[in-house]
Design a protein around this motif. Structure first.
Motif, PDB file in Angstrom:
ATOM      1  N   THR A  34       0.863  -1.173   0.000  1.00 17.02           N
ATOM      2  CA  THR A  34       0.000   0.000   0.000  1.00 17.02           C
ATOM      3  C   THR A  34       0.899   1.222   0.000  1.00 17.02           C
ATOM      4  OG1 THR A  34      -1.747  -1.130   1.202  1.00 17.02           O
ATOM      5  CG2 THR A  34      -1.780   1.268   1.268  1.00 17.02           C
ATOM      6  N   LEU A  35       0.584   2.180  -0.874  1.00 15.05           N
ATOM      7  CA  LEU A  35       1.357   3.407  -0.984  1.00 15.05           C
ATOM      8  C   LEU A  35       0.446   4.583  -0.656  1.00 15.05           C
ATOM      9  CD1 LEU A  35       3.845   4.288  -3.731  1.00 15.05           C
ATOM     10  CD2 LEU A  35       2.003   5.867  -3.287  1.00 15.05           C
ATOM     11  N   ASN A  36       0.838   5.395   0.315  1.00  9.47           N
ATOM     12  CA  ASN A  36       0.115   6.614   0.692  1.00  9.47           C
ATOM     13  C   ASN A  36       1.006   7.791   0.335  1.00  9.47           C
ATOM     14  OD1 ASN A  36      -2.267   5.550   2.123  1.00  9.47           O
ATOM     15  ND2 ASN A  36      -0.712   4.659   3.443  1.00  9.47           N
ATOM     16  N   LEU A  37       0.521   8.664  -0.534  1.00  9.26           N
ATOM     17  CA  LEU A  37       1.309   9.797  -1.009  1.00  9.26           C
ATOM     18  C   LEU A  37       0.545  11.086  -0.757  1.00  9.26           C
ATOM     19  CD1 LEU A  37       3.856  10.721  -2.564  1.00  9.26           C
ATOM     20  CD2 LEU A  37       2.563  10.382  -4.672  1.00  9.26           C
ATOM     21  N   THR A  38       1.201  12.045  -0.099  1.00 10.57           N
ATOM     22  CA  THR A  38       0.606  13.338   0.218  1.00 10.57           C
ATOM     23  C   THR A  38       1.485  14.437  -0.358  1.00 10.57           C
ATOM     24  OG1 THR A  38      -0.247  12.442   2.284  1.00 10.57           O
ATOM     25  CG2 THR A  38      -0.208  14.828   2.087  1.00 10.57           C
ATOM     26  N   SER A  39       0.867  15.388  -1.045  1.00 11.00           N
ATOM     27  CA  SER A  39       1.599  16.501  -1.640  1.00 11.00           C
ATOM     28  C   SER A  39       2.197  17.396  -0.564  1.00 11.00           C
ATOM     29  CB  SER A  39       0.666  17.323  -2.529  1.00 11.00           C
ATOM     30  OG  SER A  39       1.317  18.492  -2.984  1.00 11.00           O
ATOM     31  N   LYS A  46      -4.015  13.911  -1.898  1.00 12.31           N
ATOM     32  CA  LYS A  46      -3.509  12.615  -1.450  1.00 12.31           C
ATOM     33  C   LYS A  46      -3.838  11.540  -2.463  1.00 12.31           C
ATOM     34  CE  LYS A  46      -3.988  13.731   3.358  1.00 12.31           C
ATOM     35  NZ  LYS A  46      -4.219  13.267   4.692  1.00 12.31           N
ATOM     36  N   VAL A  47      -2.976  10.547  -2.536  1.00 13.40           N
ATOM     37  CA  VAL A  47      -3.211   9.362  -3.358  1.00 13.40           C
ATOM     38  C   VAL A  47      -2.936   8.152  -2.478  1.00 13.40           C
ATOM     39  CG1 VAL A  47      -2.408   8.024  -5.330  1.00 13.40           C
ATOM     40  CG2 VAL A  47      -2.565  10.487  -5.520  1.00 13.40           C
ATOM     41  N   VAL A  48      -3.859   7.213  -2.486  1.00 19.12           N
ATOM     42  CA  VAL A  48      -3.666   5.935  -1.793  1.00 19.12           C
ATOM     43  C   VAL A  48      -3.782   4.854  -2.849  1.00 19.12           C
ATOM     44  CG1 VAL A  48      -4.516   4.372  -0.015  1.00 19.12           C
ATOM     45  CG2 VAL A  48      -4.688   6.851   0.325  1.00 19.12           C
ATOM     46  N   ARG A  71       3.022   9.807  -9.196  1.00 18.05           N
ATOM     47  CA  ARG A  71       3.233  11.241  -9.451  1.00 18.05           C
ATOM     48  C   ARG A  71       2.129  11.817 -10.329  1.00 18.05           C
ATOM     49  NH1 ARG A  71       9.595  10.951 -10.605  1.00 18.05           N
ATOM     50  NH2 ARG A  71      10.302  11.251  -8.480  1.00 18.05           N
ATOM     51  N   ILE A  72       1.757  11.088 -11.368  1.00 18.67           N
ATOM     52  CA  ILE A  72       0.698  11.552 -12.271  1.00 18.67           C
ATOM     53  C   ILE A  72      -0.620  11.677 -11.522  1.00 18.67           C
ATOM     54  CG2 ILE A  72      -0.742  10.853 -14.227  1.00 18.67           C
ATOM     55  CD1 ILE A  72       1.881   9.707 -15.473  1.00 18.67           C
ATOM     56  N   ARG A  73      -0.947  10.679 -10.727  1.00 18.25           N
ATOM     57  CA  ARG A  73      -2.202  10.702  -9.982  1.00 18.25           C
ATOM     58  C   ARG A  73      -2.223  11.847  -8.970  1.00 18.25           C
ATOM     59  NH1 ARG A  73      -5.361   6.619 -11.131  1.00 18.25           N
ATOM     60  NH2 ARG A  73      -4.508   4.774 -12.122  1.00 18.25           N
ATOM     61  N   LEU A  74      -1.106  12.114  -8.316  1.00 24.40           N
ATOM     62  CA  LEU A  74      -1.050  13.187  -7.329  1.00 24.40           C
ATOM     63  C   LEU A  74      -1.189  14.564  -7.985  1.00 24.40           C
ATOM     64  CD1 LEU A  74      -0.673  13.821  -4.316  1.00 24.40           C
ATOM     65  CD2 LEU A  74       1.765  14.049  -4.786  1.00 24.40           C
ATOM     66  N   SER A  75      -0.733  14.703  -9.197  1.00 24.90           N
ATOM     67  CA  SER A  75      -0.741  16.014  -9.852  1.00 24.90           C
ATOM     68  C   SER A  75      -2.141  16.509 -10.193  1.00 24.90           C
ATOM     69  CB  SER A  75       0.111  15.984 -11.118  1.00 24.90           C
ATOM     70  OG  SER A  75      -0.489  15.151 -12.095  1.00 24.90           O
ATOM     71  N   GLY A  76      -3.146  15.606 -10.219  1.00 24.65           N
ATOM     72  CA  GLY A  76      -4.441  16.042 -10.688  1.00 24.65           C
ATOM     73  C   GLY A  76      -5.607  16.003  -9.728  1.00 24.65           C
ATOM     74  N   ALA A  89      -9.152   3.065 -10.763  1.00 18.51           N
ATOM     75  CA  ALA A  89      -9.246   4.213  -9.865  1.00 18.51           C
ATOM     76  C   ALA A  89     -10.663   4.450  -9.378  1.00 18.51           C
ATOM     77  CB  ALA A  89      -8.760   5.477 -10.573  1.00 18.51           C
ATOM     78  N   THR A  90     -10.739   4.885  -8.146  1.00 17.27           N
ATOM     79  CA  THR A  90     -11.980   5.394  -7.562  1.00 17.27           C
ATOM     80  C   THR A  90     -11.642   6.767  -7.039  1.00 17.27           C
ATOM     81  OG1 THR A  90     -12.603   3.184  -6.890  1.00 17.27           O
ATOM     82  CG2 THR A  90     -13.752   5.017  -5.836  1.00 17.27           C
ATOM     83  N   LYS A  91     -12.295   7.801  -7.551  1.00 16.02           N
ATOM     84  CA  LYS A  91     -11.946   9.164  -7.192  1.00 16.02           C
ATOM     85  C   LYS A  91     -12.877   9.698  -6.118  1.00 16.02           C
ATOM     86  CE  LYS A  91     -10.233   9.966 -11.807  1.00 16.02           C
ATOM     87  NZ  LYS A  91     -10.311  10.742 -13.013  1.00 16.02           N
ATOM     88  N   HIS A  92     -12.286  10.390  -5.136  1.00 15.84           N
ATOM     89  CA  HIS A  92     -13.028  11.059  -4.081  1.00 15.84           C
ATOM     90  C   HIS A  92     -12.602  12.511  -4.085  1.00 15.84           C
ATOM     91  CE1 HIS A  92     -14.294   7.215  -2.452  1.00 15.84           C
ATOM     92  NE2 HIS A  92     -13.057   6.816  -2.603  1.00 15.84           N
ATOM     93  N   GLN A  93     -13.530  13.431  -4.252  1.00 14.06           N
ATOM     94  CA  GLN A  93     -13.182  14.860  -4.270  1.00 14.06           C
ATOM     95  C   GLN A  93     -13.568  15.483  -2.964  1.00 14.06           C
ATOM     96  OE1 GLN A  93     -11.517  16.520  -6.618  1.00 14.06           O
ATOM     97  NE2 GLN A  93     -11.547  15.003  -8.213  1.00 14.06           N
TER      98      GLN A  93
END
Length: 93
Positions: A34-39, A46-48, A71-76, A89-93
């Protein structure tokens, strides 16, 4: 995870350092990561990424693809949860 004789900890460190200055935390549970990435610029972004097969990380290409995708997912997005083993992907805004 055996990349050229690297341990799980070493592979996690490679991924986490490659994603600096953003905050990345990786955890391995058996054969999944599992990768958790926060800008660092916007902590609300955030991307999980769940269910990453550790088999896909047995080559430098697999690791590079994971880093690039994160990186691509975090940028958008503001928050994104990805089940890598299933739908993309499942997107949560």
């Amino acid at each position: 995870m055996d990349l050229y004789g690297l341990s799980d900890l070493e592979i996690k460190q490679l991924i986490e350092r490659a994603l600096l200055p953003d905050l990345c935390e990786c955890s391995v549970d058996g054969t999944c990561m599992t990768l958790n990435l926060t800008s660092c610029k916007d902590p609300l972004k955030k991307v999980v990424m769940n269910a990453i097969s550790t088999r896909s990380l047995k080559s430098s290409r697999g690791i590079a693809e994971l880093i690039g995708e994160a990186r691509i997912r975090l940028s958008g997005l503001s928050v994104e949860v990805v089940e890598v083993g299933q739908s993309r992907a499942t997107k949560h805004q």
